[in-house]
Design a protein around this motif. Structure first.
Motif, PDB file in Angstrom:
ATOM      1  N   LYS A   1     -15.018 -12.256   0.494  1.00  0.00           N
ATOM      2  CA  LYS A   1     -13.755 -12.295  -0.232  1.00  0.00           C
ATOM      3  C   LYS A   1     -13.046 -10.951  -0.146  1.00  0.00           C
ATOM      4  O   LYS A   1     -11.828 -10.880   0.064  1.00  0.00           O
ATOM      5  N   GLN A   2     -13.812  -9.876  -0.293  1.00  0.00           N
ATOM      6  CA  GLN A   2     -13.234  -8.538  -0.205  1.00  0.00           C
ATOM      7  C   GLN A   2     -12.708  -8.268   1.203  1.00  0.00           C
ATOM      8  O   GLN A   2     -11.623  -7.700   1.379  1.00  0.00           O
ATOM      9  N   GLU A   3     -13.476  -8.694   2.204  1.00  0.00           N
ATOM     10  CA  GLU A   3     -13.051  -8.500   3.589  1.00  0.00           C
ATOM     11  C   GLU A   3     -11.760  -9.263   3.874  1.00  0.00           C
ATOM     12  O   GLU A   3     -10.846  -8.749   4.533  1.00  0.00           O
ATOM     13  N   ALA A   4     -11.687 -10.506   3.364  1.00  0.00           N
ATOM     14  CA  ALA A   4     -10.482 -11.313   3.570  1.00  0.00           C
ATOM     15  C   ALA A   4      -9.276 -10.669   2.893  1.00  0.00           C
ATOM     16  O   ALA A   4      -8.167 -10.653   3.443  1.00  0.00           O
ATOM     17  N   ALA A   5      -9.496 -10.123   1.684  1.00  0.00           N
ATOM     18  CA  ALA A   5      -8.403  -9.469   0.962  1.00  0.00           C
ATOM     19  C   ALA A   5      -7.917  -8.235   1.718  1.00  0.00           C
ATOM     20  O   ALA A   5      -6.709  -7.972   1.804  1.00  0.00           O
ATOM     21  N   GLU A   6      -8.858  -7.481   2.274  1.00  0.00           N
ATOM     22  CA  GLU A   6      -8.489  -6.281   3.030  1.00  0.00           C
ATOM     23  C   GLU A   6      -7.711  -6.651   4.293  1.00  0.00           C
ATOM     24  O   GLU A   6      -6.733  -5.985   4.651  1.00  0.00           O
ATOM     25  N   LYS A   7      -8.152  -7.723   4.970  1.00  0.00           N
ATOM     26  CA  LYS A   7      -7.442  -8.168   6.175  1.00  0.00           C
ATOM     27  C   LYS A   7      -6.033  -8.639   5.830  1.00  0.00           C
ATOM     28  O   LYS A   7      -5.076  -8.349   6.557  1.00  0.00           O
ATOM     29  N   ALA A   8      -5.913  -9.374   4.711  1.00  0.00           N
ATOM     30  CA  ALA A   8      -4.599  -9.869   4.299  1.00  0.00           C
ATOM     31  C   ALA A   8      -3.671  -8.705   3.956  1.00  0.00           C
ATOM     32  O   ALA A   8      -2.488  -8.706   4.321  1.00  0.00           O
TER      33      ALA A   8
ATOM     34  N   GLU B   1       1.255  -4.374   8.022  1.00  0.00           N
ATOM     35  CA  GLU B   1       1.741  -4.313   9.397  1.00  0.00           C
ATOM     36  C   GLU B   1       3.025  -5.128   9.564  1.00  0.00           C
ATOM     37  O   GLU B   1       3.952  -4.706  10.268  1.00  0.00           O
ATOM     38  N   ALA B   2       3.069  -6.302   8.917  1.00  0.00           N
ATOM     39  CA  ALA B   2       4.268  -7.138   9.003  1.00  0.00           C
ATOM     40  C   ALA B   2       5.465  -6.429   8.367  1.00  0.00           C
ATOM     41  O   ALA B   2       6.588  -6.476   8.886  1.00  0.00           O
ATOM     42  N   LYS B   3       5.209  -5.764   7.243  1.00  0.00           N
ATOM     43  CA  LYS B   3       6.277  -5.031   6.567  1.00  0.00           C
ATOM     44  C   LYS B   3       6.779  -3.884   7.431  1.00  0.00           C
ATOM     45  O   LYS B   3       7.993  -3.648   7.532  1.00  0.00           O
ATOM     46  N   GLU B   4       5.845  -3.182   8.066  1.00  0.00           N
ATOM     47  CA  GLU B   4       6.231  -2.063   8.930  1.00  0.00           C
ATOM     48  C   GLU B   4       7.050  -2.555  10.123  1.00  0.00           C
ATOM     49  O   GLU B   4       8.030  -1.915  10.520  1.00  0.00           O
ATOM     50  N   ARG B   5       6.631  -3.705  10.690  1.00  0.00           N
ATOM     51  CA  ARG B   5       7.390  -4.263  11.819  1.00  0.00           C
ATOM     52  C   ARG B   5       8.796  -4.668  11.386  1.00  0.00           C
ATOM     53  O   ARG B   5       9.775  -4.439  12.104  1.00  0.00           O
ATOM     54  N   ALA B   6       8.872  -5.283  10.191  1.00  0.00           N
ATOM     55  CA  ALA B   6      10.177  -5.717   9.692  1.00  0.00           C
ATOM     56  C   ALA B   6      11.089  -4.520   9.434  1.00  0.00           C
ATOM     57  O   ALA B   6      12.288  -4.550   9.748  1.00  0.00           O
TER      58      ALA B   6
END
Length: 235
Positions: A98-105, A111-116
């Motif tokens: 769960k922690q790993e999934a949260a970190e990936k999200a 990254e999406a915000k930086e690209r935008a």
């Protein structure tokens, strides 16, 4: 027959021997105190009453039964411990996943915000600098629109064009008689455009540069400015 440890068998053996000794001792004491009393109740068999050749078998069977009982109890305890350990490990694994999934999200969102943001910044930037545009003595509507296409990002051009259509009909000398608004984007007052160039009254490239900067700073982009214009008929 269940497999038992040497230690378990030793404990069982000691227990059985003690039990047998107690039975024999009690029986012997009873006989010594009252020779006339019956040694045992009806249906009770003493170890001494068992033929000598069978006593070892009886003792072995008793020890084996006790050892098996102890082994079963030990197996049950070990199984319980193993199940508890498995549940604990599964819970820890679930938390880690769960922690790993949260970190990936979170990473993907960042990254999406930086690209935008990078895309928006690129969109807000002029394709060319106004100073790169050759100065002419006069400009037709087609000339002005061609200059705008060189300075305004392609994905923002239509919004920019919509505003200029409504504000000045692409007349870079448009002068509002009821206010000090001037030029393609009707800067109010027109002298504001001097920040983009001293030739703001006669050079459409200078006016476009200023107008693009104004729309980006105030509304985020020409399309942001156009959205506001449609709702308010001004920007």
């Amino acid at each position: 027959m269940s497999r038992i440890s040497v230690r378990g068998f030793a404990v069982a053996s000691a227990t059985a021997v003690t039990a047998v000794g107690s039975v024999v001792g009690v029986a012997s004491g009873s006989v010594a105190q009252n020779n006339d009393a019956e040694a045992t109740a009806s249906g009770t068999t003493l170890l001494a009453d068992i033929p000598a050749g069978q006593q070892a078998q009886v003792q072995t069977a008793s020890l084996t039964q006790q050892a098996e009982t102890m082994a079963i109890a030990a197996d049950a305890s070990a199984k319980k411990d193993a199940e508890e350990a498995a549940r604990k490990a599964a819970a820890e694994t679930a938390v880690a996943k769960k922690q790993e999934a949260a970190e990936k999200a979170a990473k993907a969102e960042k990254e999406a915000k930086e690209r935008a943001e990078a895309k928006a910044a690129a969109s807000r930037s002029a394709v060319r600098d106004a100073s790169d545009i050759a100065v002419q003595s006069s400009y037709s509507v087609a000339d002005v629109q061609a200059i705008a296409r060189q300075l305004v990002p392609a994905d923002q051009f239509q919004c920019f064009s919509n505003i200029v259509d409504h504000e000045s009909s692409w007349n870079y000398r448009a002068d509002n008689p009821t206010s000090d608004a001037y030029g393609l984007v009707q800067a109010l007052p027109g002298s504001k455009m001097a920040s983009a160039g001293a030739d703001w009254m006669t050079n459409p490239a200078t006016q476009i540069k200023w107008g693009l900067g104004y729309m980006n700073d105030r509304y985020g982009s020409p399309c942001g400015a156009w959205n506001f214009w449609q709702a308010n008929n001004w920007y």
